[in-house]
Scaffold this motif. Structure first.
Motif, short mmCIF file in Angstrom:
data_model
loop_
_atom_site.label_atom_id
_atom_site.label_comp_id
_atom_site.label_asym_id
_atom_site.label_seq_id
_atom_site.Cartn_x
_atom_site.Cartn_y
_atom_site.Cartn_z
N GLU A 11 0.91 -1.48 -0.04
CA GLU A 11 0.05 -0.12 -0.02
C GLU A 11 1.23 1.71 0.01
N HIS A 12 1.79 0.98 0.59
CA HIS A 12 2.95 3.02 1.18
C HIS A 12 3.99 2.64 -0.21
N ILE A 13 4.03 1.81 -0.85
CA ILE A 13 4.35 1.52 -2.63
C ILE A 13 3.89 1.82 -3.90
N PHE A 70 9.36 -12.64 -0.50
CA PHE A 70 8.62 -10.99 0.37
C PHE A 70 8.93 -10.13 -0.62
N LEU A 71 10.32 -10.09 -0.89
CA LEU A 71 10.32 -9.03 -2.11
C LEU A 71 9.81 -9.26 -3.78
N ARG A 72 9.59 -9.98 -3.93
CA ARG A 72 8.86 -10.98 -5.16
C ARG A 72 7.84 -10.89 -4.39
N ALA A 73 7.26 -11.80 -3.93
CA ALA A 73 5.39 -10.54 -4.16
C ALA A 73 5.42 -9.48 -3.79
N ILE A 74 6.03 -8.56 -3.16
CA ILE A 74 5.88 -6.72 -3.76
C ILE A 74 5.94 -6.25 -5.40
N ALA A 75 7.63 -6.82 -5.73
CA ALA A 75 7.43 -6.76 -7.00
C ALA A 75 6.13 -6.81 -7.73
N LEU A 76 5.79 -7.68 -7.46
CA LEU A 76 4.28 -9.22 -8.67
C LEU A 76 3.40 -7.83 -8.13
N ARG A 77 3.32 -8.12 -6.99
CA ARG A 77 1.90 -6.63 -6.49
C ARG A 77 2.20 -5.32 -6.95
N THR A 78 3.07 -4.45 -6.60
CA THR A 78 3.09 -3.44 -7.18
C THR A 78 3.53 -2.93 -8.77
N GLY A 79 4.43 -3.62 -9.01
CA GLY A 79 4.69 -3.91 -10.52
C GLY A 79 6.11 -2.72 -10.41
N CYS A 80 7.00 -2.81 -8.90
CA CYS A 80 8.13 -1.41 -8.79
C CYS A 80 9.16 -2.59 -9.30
N GLY A 81 10.43 -2.30 -9.55
CA GLY A 81 11.91 -3.06 -9.30
C GLY A 81 12.43 -3.61 -7.92
#
Length: 307
Positions: free
Chosen positions: A143-145, A177-188
């Motif tokens: 949510e923050h990202i 955890f990092l993989r899930a963040i990238a997939l959910r937010t589209g961040c690199g």
């Protein structure tokens, strides 16, 4: 309208514009005002400079004049250190607005922040503190990202932390955890290889195994830095991510192994205190550029030979 990203089991998040553009694989260094004149006299060929966003949140003055002189000649990356993306508190909207203004003013080729928290209850701390890797934390970080990316109108890179303690309540590995963040937010992701080495030593796991499990397909930048070697109260090795000395030879070896797999990737030498003379710092960036050029060429030759 922003594209909608859907990943299995992740829900929905918005993909900010500009995510798919890939910056050139330059090797750069931290920009320090002490080096400005030397940089102008001895340029960094095909390089870039990184600055901490918080140092340029004022309206003007010498910091901006120095950075404008660099920006006229080089691409820059903007690296945030106080967003507290991993914190439980809401993102500080005033800080986010100032961060957005820096990004809009300098149009950096890369924008990054840390997977960490650094404020609580309105108090800012000097450290980038770890967080538990759980479903609840994942939801909050995402949510923050999303909020940061929506505010600046582009994707960010999220940096893996250097840690000294770990939470027993974690239910996910850091790499998952990092993989899930990238997939959910589209961040690199910003892969800090010194952070990997520091954390691996402090917690007693294999840096190589960590990198084998890291979602390298999401990496948009690499950081290299120096660290200090100490001992904890039990006499065990304790590394501090100090950014005050040359990159360790073992970190260079890990870097070569990553470049073999991902190819040339923007790489930054972080050096924030006990600064060397500019020619020495410049030489470290040139070493990274050389590693990218030679490692990639050898990998391509190997593929061609076996093809």
């Amino acid at each position: 309208m922003n594209d909608i990203v859907r990943t299995p089991g992740s829900g929905t998040s918005r993909r900010p514009p500009g995510l798919t553009s890939r910056p050139p694989a330059l090797a750069g260094t931290s920009f320090k005002h002490e080096h400005l004149q030397a940089i102008l006299e001895l340029p960094l060929t095909e390089g870039f400079f990184e600055v901490h966003a918080e140092n340029y949140m004022g309206a003007g003055g010498p910091p901006h004049r120095a950075l404008e002189a660099i920006r006229e000649r080089y691409p820059i990356s903007v690296h945030g250190v106080c967003m507290s993306i991993g914190g439980q508190d809401p993102i500080d909207l005033g800080h986010l607005a100032r961060f957005r203004d820096v990004v809009e003013r300098y149009e950096p080729m890369l924008v990054s922040e840390h997977l960490a928290w650094s404020s609580h209850g309105g108090t800012f701390f000097n450290d980038l503190l770890p967080l538990p890797y759980s479903v609840a934390t994942l939801r909050q970080v995402c949510e923050h990202i999303d909020q940061v990316q929506e505010a600046i109108g582009r994707s960010i890179l999220l940096e893996n932390p250097a840690t000294y303690i770990a939470f027993a309540s974690s239910t996910m590995s850091e790499t998952d955890f990092l993989r899930a963040i990238a997939l959910r937010t589209g961040c690199g992701l910003l892969l800090d290889i010194n952070n990997v080495f520091v954390s691996a030593t402090n917690h007693g796991f294999s840096a190589e195994a960590y990198l084998d499990s890291f979602p390298l397909e999401h990496v948009g930048e690499i950081h290299l830095a120096g660290h200090v070697e100490q001992q904890d109260d039990e006499g065990e090795p304790l590394l501090i991510d100090s950014h005050n000395r040359a990159v360790d030879a073992r970190v260079w070896d890990l870097y070569r192994s990553v470049i073999e797999r991902v190819g040339p990737t923007p790489t930054l030498i972080e050096w924030d205190s006990e600064l060397p003379a500019w020619p020495e710092l410049r030489a470290h960036a040139q070493t990274a550029q050389h590693v990218m050029s030679t490692t990639h060429a050898l990998a391509e030759e190997e593929v061609s030979h076996h093809g």
